[in-house]
Design a protein around this motif. Structure first.
Motif, PDB file in Angstrom:
ATOM      1  N   ASP A 142      -5.992   2.940  -5.201  1.00  0.00           N
ATOM      2  CA  ASP A 142      -4.704   2.460  -4.511  1.00  0.00           C
ATOM      3  C   ASP A 142      -4.207   0.943  -5.347  1.00  0.00           C
ATOM      4  OD1 ASP A 142      -4.524   3.641  -2.157  1.00  0.00           O
ATOM      5  OD2 ASP A 142      -6.076   2.512  -1.071  1.00  0.00           O
ATOM      6  N   TYR A 143      -5.155   0.510  -6.225  1.00  0.00           N
ATOM      7  CA  TYR A 143      -4.861  -0.557  -7.242  1.00  0.00           C
ATOM      8  C   TYR A 143      -5.076  -0.146  -8.790  1.00  0.00           C
ATOM      9  CZ  TYR A 143      -5.624  -3.231  -2.750  1.00  0.00           C
ATOM     10  OH  TYR A 143      -5.592  -3.549  -1.470  1.00  0.00           O
ATOM     11  N   ARG A 144      -4.258  -1.027  -9.506  1.00  0.00           N
ATOM     12  CA  ARG A 144      -4.369  -0.642 -10.838  1.00  0.00           C
ATOM     13  C   ARG A 144      -4.944  -1.941 -11.398  1.00  0.00           C
ATOM     14  NH1 ARG A 144      -0.588   1.863 -13.763  1.00  0.00           N
ATOM     15  NH2 ARG A 144      -1.984   1.604 -15.330  1.00  0.00           N
ATOM     16  N   ASP A 145      -5.505  -1.764 -12.792  1.00  0.00           N
ATOM     17  CA  ASP A 145      -6.326  -2.597 -13.309  1.00  0.00           C
ATOM     18  C   ASP A 145      -5.769  -4.151 -13.485  1.00  0.00           C
ATOM     19  OD1 ASP A 145      -4.719  -1.549 -14.850  1.00  0.00           O
ATOM     20  OD2 ASP A 145      -5.429  -2.342 -16.989  1.00  0.00           O
ATOM     21  N   PHE A 146      -4.516  -4.217 -13.233  1.00  0.00           N
ATOM     22  CA  PHE A 146      -4.071  -5.693 -13.270  1.00  0.00           C
ATOM     23  C   PHE A 146      -3.606  -6.227 -11.926  1.00  0.00           C
ATOM     24  CE2 PHE A 146      -0.693  -2.463 -13.619  1.00  0.00           C
ATOM     25  CZ  PHE A 146       0.207  -2.747 -12.747  1.00  0.00           C
ATOM     26  N   GLU A 147      -4.304  -5.794 -10.864  1.00  0.00           N
ATOM     27  CA  GLU A 147      -4.016  -5.943  -9.407  1.00  0.00           C
ATOM     28  C   GLU A 147      -5.372  -6.402  -8.881  1.00  0.00           C
ATOM     29  OE1 GLU A 147      -0.257  -3.395  -7.847  1.00  0.00           O
ATOM     30  OE2 GLU A 147      -2.267  -2.405  -8.146  1.00  0.00           O
ATOM     31  N   VAL A 148      -6.310  -6.895  -9.598  1.00  0.00           N
ATOM     32  CA  VAL A 148      -7.569  -7.576  -9.104  1.00  0.00           C
ATOM     33  C   VAL A 148      -7.206  -8.661  -8.056  1.00  0.00           C
ATOM     34  CG1 VAL A 148      -9.470  -8.895  -9.639  1.00  0.00           C
ATOM     35  CG2 VAL A 148      -8.958  -7.074 -11.014  1.00  0.00           C
ATOM     36  N   ASP A 149      -6.278  -9.673  -8.438  1.00  0.00           N
ATOM     37  CA  ASP A 149      -6.135 -10.606  -7.400  1.00  0.00           C
ATOM     38  C   ASP A 149      -5.458 -10.112  -5.994  1.00  0.00           C
ATOM     39  OD1 ASP A 149      -6.968 -12.524  -8.954  1.00  0.00           O
ATOM     40  OD2 ASP A 149      -4.997 -12.937  -9.993  1.00  0.00           O
ATOM     41  N   LYS A 150      -4.647  -9.168  -6.192  1.00  0.00           N
ATOM     42  CA  LYS A 150      -3.966  -8.675  -4.862  1.00  0.00           C
ATOM     43  C   LYS A 150      -5.072  -7.845  -3.938  1.00  0.00           C
ATOM     44  CE  LYS A 150      -0.285  -6.252  -5.308  1.00  0.00           C
ATOM     45  NZ  LYS A 150       0.732  -4.756  -5.251  1.00  0.00           N
ATOM     46  N   LEU A 151      -6.148  -7.158  -4.603  1.00  0.00           N
ATOM     47  CA  LEU A 151      -7.227  -6.625  -4.130  1.00  0.00           C
ATOM     48  C   LEU A 151      -8.184  -7.590  -3.304  1.00  0.00           C
ATOM     49  CD1 LEU A 151      -9.317  -4.402  -3.063  1.00  0.00           C
ATOM     50  CD2 LEU A 151     -10.134  -4.340  -5.241  1.00  0.00           C
ATOM     51  N   GLU A 192      -7.046 -10.714  -2.272  1.00  0.00           N
ATOM     52  CA  GLU A 192      -6.356 -11.564  -0.963  1.00  0.00           C
ATOM     53  C   GLU A 192      -6.632 -10.343  -0.174  1.00  0.00           C
ATOM     54  OE1 GLU A 192      -5.330 -14.455  -0.815  1.00  0.00           O
ATOM     55  OE2 GLU A 192      -6.555 -14.678  -2.698  1.00  0.00           O
ATOM     56  N   ASN A 193      -6.145  -9.022  -0.212  1.00  0.00           N
ATOM     57  CA  ASN A 193      -6.444  -8.039   0.605  1.00  0.00           C
ATOM     58  C   ASN A 193      -7.701  -7.986   1.608  1.00  0.00           C
ATOM     59  OD1 ASN A 193      -3.629  -7.315   0.693  1.00  0.00           O
ATOM     60  ND2 ASN A 193      -3.951  -5.548  -0.761  1.00  0.00           N
ATOM     61  N   LEU A 194      -8.820  -8.034   0.560  1.00  0.00           N
ATOM     62  CA  LEU A 194     -10.097  -8.069   1.178  1.00  0.00           C
ATOM     63  C   LEU A 194     -10.353  -9.326   2.138  1.00  0.00           C
ATOM     64  CD1 LEU A 194     -12.169  -6.935  -1.882  1.00  0.00           C
ATOM     65  CD2 LEU A 194     -12.131  -5.770   0.380  1.00  0.00           C
ATOM     66  N   LYS A 195      -9.932 -10.553   1.760  1.00  0.00           N
ATOM     67  CA  LYS A 195      -9.821 -11.807   2.363  1.00  0.00           C
ATOM     68  C   LYS A 195      -9.215 -11.641   3.830  1.00  0.00           C
ATOM     69  CE  LYS A 195     -10.099 -15.151  -1.188  1.00  0.00           C
ATOM     70  NZ  LYS A 195      -9.058 -16.074  -2.009  1.00  0.00           N
ATOM     71  N   LEU A 196      -8.202 -10.944   4.056  1.00  0.00           N
ATOM     72  CA  LEU A 196      -7.435 -10.493   5.033  1.00  0.00           C
ATOM     73  C   LEU A 196      -7.811  -9.246   5.992  1.00  0.00           C
ATOM     74  CD1 LEU A 196      -3.908 -11.106   3.564  1.00  0.00           C
ATOM     75  CD2 LEU A 196      -4.832 -12.876   5.023  1.00  0.00           C
ATOM     76  N   ASP A 197      -8.726  -8.580   5.511  1.00  0.00           N
ATOM     77  CA  ASP A 197      -9.225  -7.520   6.046  1.00  0.00           C
ATOM     78  C   ASP A 197      -9.999  -7.592   7.432  1.00  0.00           C
ATOM     79  OD1 ASP A 197     -10.136  -4.540   6.206  1.00  0.00           O
ATOM     80  OD2 ASP A 197     -12.319  -5.502   5.833  1.00  0.00           O
ATOM     81  N   LYS A 198      -9.629  -6.739   8.182  1.00  0.00           N
ATOM     82  CA  LYS A 198     -10.105  -6.863   9.721  1.00  0.00           C
ATOM     83  C   LYS A 198     -10.892  -5.688  10.216  1.00  0.00           C
ATOM     84  CE  LYS A 198      -8.577 -11.146  10.656  1.00  0.00           C
ATOM     85  NZ  LYS A 198      -9.261 -12.255  10.805  1.00  0.00           N
ATOM     86  N   GLY A 199     -11.076  -4.771   8.947  1.00  0.00           N
ATOM     87  CA  GLY A 199     -11.956  -3.514   9.408  1.00  0.00           C
ATOM     88  C   GLY A 199     -11.034  -2.434   9.657  1.00  0.00           C
ATOM     89  N   ALA A 200      -9.868  -2.356   9.216  1.00  0.00           N
ATOM     90  CA  ALA A 200      -8.993  -1.136   9.270  1.00  0.00           C
ATOM     91  C   ALA A 200      -9.487  -0.140   8.198  1.00  0.00           C
ATOM     92  CB  ALA A 200      -7.483  -1.495   9.186  1.00  0.00           C
ATOM     93  N   LYS A 201      -9.348   1.109   8.527  1.00  0.00           N
ATOM     94  CA  LYS A 201      -9.825   2.158   7.813  1.00  0.00           C
ATOM     95  C   LYS A 201      -8.720   3.431   7.806  1.00  0.00           C
ATOM     96  CE  LYS A 201     -13.060   3.926  11.216  1.00  0.00           C
ATOM     97  NZ  LYS A 201     -14.553   3.924  11.372  1.00  0.00           N
ATOM     98  N   VAL A 202      -8.627   4.187   6.594  1.00  0.00           N
ATOM     99  CA  VAL A 202      -7.970   5.623   6.703  1.00  0.00           C
ATOM    100  C   VAL A 202      -9.136   6.626   6.424  1.00  0.00           C
ATOM    101  CG1 VAL A 202      -6.437   6.774   5.570  1.00  0.00           C
ATOM    102  CG2 VAL A 202      -5.769   4.455   6.077  1.00  0.00           C
ATOM    103  N   SER A 203      -9.094   7.615   7.254  1.00  0.00           N
ATOM    104  CA  SER A 203     -10.373   8.449   7.309  1.00  0.00           C
ATOM    105  C   SER A 203      -9.995   9.987   6.692  1.00  0.00           C
ATOM    106  CB  SER A 203     -11.112   8.641   8.643  1.00  0.00           C
ATOM    107  OG  SER A 203     -11.410   7.241   9.071  1.00  0.00           O
ATOM    108  N   TYR A 204     -10.589  10.504   5.964  1.00  0.00           N
ATOM    109  CA  TYR A 204     -10.244  11.814   5.529  1.00  0.00           C
ATOM    110  C   TYR A 204     -11.559  12.718   5.765  1.00  0.00           C
ATOM    111  CZ  TYR A 204      -6.366   9.699   2.857  1.00  0.00           C
ATOM    112  OH  TYR A 204      -5.108   9.173   2.348  1.00  0.00           O
ATOM    113  N   PRO A 205     -11.145  13.855   6.189  1.00  0.00           N
ATOM    114  CA  PRO A 205     -12.192  15.050   6.470  1.00  0.00           C
ATOM    115  C   PRO A 205     -13.227  15.137   5.036  1.00  0.00           C
ATOM    116  CG  PRO A 205     -10.466  15.868   7.317  1.00  0.00           C
ATOM    117  CD  PRO A 205      -9.818  14.637   6.247  1.00  0.00           C
ATOM    118  N   ILE A 206     -14.380  15.446   5.243  1.00  0.00           N
ATOM    119  CA  ILE A 206     -15.248  15.989   4.080  1.00  0.00           C
ATOM    120  C   ILE A 206     -15.824  17.228   4.287  1.00  0.00           C
ATOM    121  CG2 ILE A 206     -15.741  13.770   3.185  1.00  0.00           C
ATOM    122  CD1 ILE A 206     -18.558  13.707   4.753  1.00  0.00           C
ATOM    123  N   LEU A 207     -16.444  17.873   3.490  1.00  0.00           N
ATOM    124  CA  LEU A 207     -17.072  19.196   3.550  1.00  0.00           C
ATOM    125  C   LEU A 207     -18.660  19.300   3.415  1.00  0.00           C
ATOM    126  CD1 LEU A 207     -16.939  22.493   3.421  1.00  0.00           C
ATOM    127  CD2 LEU A 207     -16.452  22.275   0.825  1.00  0.00           C
TER     128      LEU A 207
END
Length: 275
Positions: A86-95, A97-112
């Protein structure tokens, strides 16, 4: 700046590929996460950050596949294309900040989930995020394919790949398989260079198998076979059968404002900008 309580501090693991750009991003991220009061540890993390490409994220998945119900993943890409990142190498600060605001939301994908059963009674189990491919090492592979207990076809060719919805854009797509959205909980069978003539006949196209159905592949020769589970390959002798089903667990990605939708990922990866 948002201040976190001690009880709110997330445990974060960093995994990086060994190229200079990834290592530089990892070093920067480590320093800034420490400064932001996160706990950095490889043991039982809440969030795993993969730095590199899709191969690195696959490695992170397999490293922590035993705690999938607990951990969430997020990727930083340091190259040209990242389907899982989801992030490029120049988006460390954005990541951060999003981790600080994170409340546990997730996107789930099936596995085999696969079970490799040997003729001597041994059994090996494995999980895959993308696909599992079986090939005979010495010559043409002959195998019977059963779908939901129905003897479907006798395959002859180089091999068979079974993929997840997210894996449908990987090796499966290069084999001519369809692209499946990950909310479609299904598996896909794709043939690798099948033999089709007046004597030997297979369906000749990919097959989408619903969540409830089990796929069974029975090799017909006592020989050596390679089984590729995502980016790892194993060799086994005298396989009796391989059973494929969707796993009861899923992979959970960190949901944030920067999480890219599946169709945007597909468009960016294979089409690019539309004029």
């Amino acid at each position: 700046m948002i201040q976190m309580k001690i009880t709110d501090r997330k445990k974060i693991a960093l995994l990086s590929s060994r190229n200079p750009k990834s290592e530089a991003v990892s070093k920067e991220l480590w320093s800034k996460l420490k400064e932001a009061n996160f706990i950095l540890t490889p043991k039982n993390p809440d969030v795993v950050i993969s730095i590199g490409g899709d191969g690195m994220l696959l490695s992170a998945f397999h490293k922590y596949e035993s705690i999938l119900d607990h951990v969430r993943f997020v990727g930083i890409h340091t190259g040209h294309l990242g389907f899982y990142t989801d992030y490029r190498d120049f988006e460390v600060d954005k990541l951060i900040e999003n981790l600080k605001l994170d409340k546990g939301a997730k996107v789930s994908y099936p596995i085999l989930n696969i079970k490799v059963k040997m003729m001597d009674g041994r059994q090996v189990t494995a999980r895959a995020l993308n696909e599992v491919t079986i090939k005979r090492l010495s010559r043409t592979m002959v195998a019977d394919i059963h779908i939901n207990h129905v003897p479907f076809e006798r395959f002859r060719g180089d091999g068979i790949s079974v993929s997840t919805p997210t894996g449908s854009t990987a090796y499966n797509k290069s084999l001519g398989g369809a692209v499946l959205h990950p909310t479609i909980e299904a598996l896909q069978i794709a043939e690798v260079a099948s033999l089709n003539n007046r004597v030997y006949r297979t369906l000749g196209s990919s097959i989408v198998v619903p969540k409830k159905d089990k796929i069974v592949i029975e090799p017909k020769h006592d020989d050596r076979y390679s089984i590729s589970v995502d980016n790892r390959t194993f060799v086994y002798d005298n396989i009796d059968r391989i059973e494929y089903q969707l796993d009861s667990s899923k992979i959970n990605f960190l949901a944030s404002p920067s999480h890219t939708s599946f169709w945007n990922r597909v468009k960016d990866a294979f089409i690019g900008e539309v004029e």
